[in-house]
Design a protein around this motif. Structure first.
Motif, mmCIF file in Angstrom:
data_model
loop_
_atom_site.group_PDB
_atom_site.id
_atom_site.type_symbol
_atom_site.label_atom_id
_atom_site.label_comp_id
_atom_site.label_asym_id
_atom_site.label_seq_id
_atom_site.Cartn_x
_atom_site.Cartn_y
_atom_site.Cartn_z
ATOM 1 N N THR A 1 -37.889 26.549 -43.439
ATOM 2 C CA THR A 1 -38.531 25.645 -44.386
ATOM 3 C C THR A 1 -38.724 26.363 -45.720
ATOM 4 O O THR A 1 -39.177 27.507 -45.761
ATOM 5 N N GLY A 2 -38.361 25.664 -46.800
ATOM 6 C CA GLY A 2 -38.496 26.231 -48.127
ATOM 7 C C GLY A 2 -37.257 26.945 -48.638
ATOM 8 O O GLY A 2 -37.177 27.289 -49.814
ATOM 9 N N ASP A 3 -36.269 27.156 -47.777
ATOM 10 C CA ASP A 3 -35.044 27.837 -48.177
ATOM 11 C C ASP A 3 -34.194 26.962 -49.092
ATOM 12 O O ASP A 3 -34.396 25.755 -49.214
ATOM 13 N N PHE A 4 -33.200 27.610 -49.681
ATOM 14 C CA PHE A 4 -32.196 26.950 -50.498
ATOM 15 C C PHE A 4 -30.854 27.065 -49.774
ATOM 16 O O PHE A 4 -30.555 28.107 -49.189
ATOM 17 N N LYS B 1 -36.750 21.077 -45.869
ATOM 18 C CA LYS B 1 -37.835 20.629 -44.993
ATOM 19 C C LYS B 1 -37.261 20.344 -43.602
ATOM 20 O O LYS B 1 -36.073 20.045 -43.474
ATOM 21 N N PRO B 2 -38.090 20.387 -42.582
ATOM 22 C CA PRO B 2 -37.585 20.067 -41.234
ATOM 23 C C PRO B 2 -36.903 18.700 -41.169
ATOM 24 O O PRO B 2 -35.934 18.521 -40.419
ATOM 25 N N GLU B 3 -37.394 17.747 -41.965
ATOM 26 C CA GLU B 3 -36.785 16.407 -41.953
ATOM 27 C C GLU B 3 -35.410 16.367 -42.605
ATOM 28 O O GLU B 3 -34.742 15.330 -42.567
ATOM 29 N N GLN C 1 -15.560 16.383 -40.820
ATOM 30 C CA GLN C 1 -16.087 16.490 -39.458
ATOM 31 C C GLN C 1 -17.587 16.752 -39.441
ATOM 32 O O GLN C 1 -18.234 16.645 -38.398
ATOM 33 N N GLY C 2 -18.143 17.095 -40.597
ATOM 34 C CA GLY C 2 -19.576 17.336 -40.703
ATOM 35 C C GLY C 2 -19.955 18.786 -40.513
ATOM 36 O O GLY C 2 -19.230 19.569 -39.892
ATOM 37 N N THR C 3 -21.104 19.140 -41.061
ATOM 38 C CA THR C 3 -21.659 20.472 -40.873
ATOM 39 C C THR C 3 -23.150 20.326 -40.551
ATOM 40 O O THR C 3 -23.863 19.566 -41.209
ATOM 41 N N GLN C 4 -23.595 21.026 -39.522
ATOM 42 C CA GLN C 4 -24.974 20.882 -39.040
ATOM 43 C C GLN C 4 -25.920 21.735 -39.876
ATOM 44 O O GLN C 4 -25.667 22.926 -40.087
ATOM 45 N N VAL C 5 -26.993 21.116 -40.314
ATOM 46 C CA VAL C 5 -28.074 21.843 -40.983
ATOM 47 C C VAL C 5 -29.329 21.671 -40.135
ATOM 48 O O VAL C 5 -29.742 20.542 -39.848
ATOM 49 N N THR C 6 -29.912 22.773 -39.730
ATOM 50 C CA THR C 6 -31.138 22.746 -38.939
ATOM 51 C C THR C 6 -32.201 23.539 -39.676
ATOM 52 O O THR C 6 -31.985 24.716 -40.007
ATOM 53 N N VAL C 7 -33.320 22.886 -39.959
ATOM 54 C CA VAL C 7 -34.398 23.521 -40.706
ATOM 55 C C VAL C 7 -35.566 23.753 -39.755
ATOM 56 O O VAL C 7 -36.126 22.815 -39.193
#
Length: 116
Positions: free
Chosen positions: A14-17, A86-88, A108-114
């Motif tokens: 959280t808070g990352d760029f 943010k987590p959302e 195909q998409g790339t997963q982002v998990t916060v």
């Protein structure tokens, strides 16, 4: 035909760029607009931002402020810069291209998990 390959996702705090990249190949000269979409678990895919071949950008109302779309015409690549994650924001992020021949292409998409 247009091929799109996303990259740059991963597990962040959280808070990352974060910057996501969409590499376009094939007959890219027919592309009118490229957009970034995202799909969170259990939710519909939604538009984040788009950029036209002449560089005009547009953002979904809820995405204004923390998301910036840009492009490098020479490569060609489209970037999505995300501030203050943010987590959302956890979702699969997709690149979409629409052409003046009325075709639509998806990566195909790339997963982002916060993580919180």
């Amino acid at each position: 035909q247009v091929q799109l390959v996303e990259s740059g996702g991963g597990l962040v705090q959280t808070g990352d760029f974060l910057t996501l990249s969409c590499a376009a190949s094939g007959n890219t000269s027919v592309i009118v607009v490229i957009g970034w979409y995202r799909q969170a678990p259990g939710k519909q895919r939604e538009l984040v931002a788009s950029i036209t071949s002449d560089g005009t950008t547009a953002y979904a109302d809820s995405m204004k402020g923390r998301f910036i779309i840009s492009k490098n015409t020479a490569k060609p690549r489209i970037y999505l810069h995300i501030n203050s994650l943010k987590p959302e924001d956890t979702a699969v992020y997709y690149c979409n291209a629409q052409t003046y021949t009325h075709n639509t292409y998806w990566g195909q998409g790339t997963q982002v998990t916060v993580s919180s």
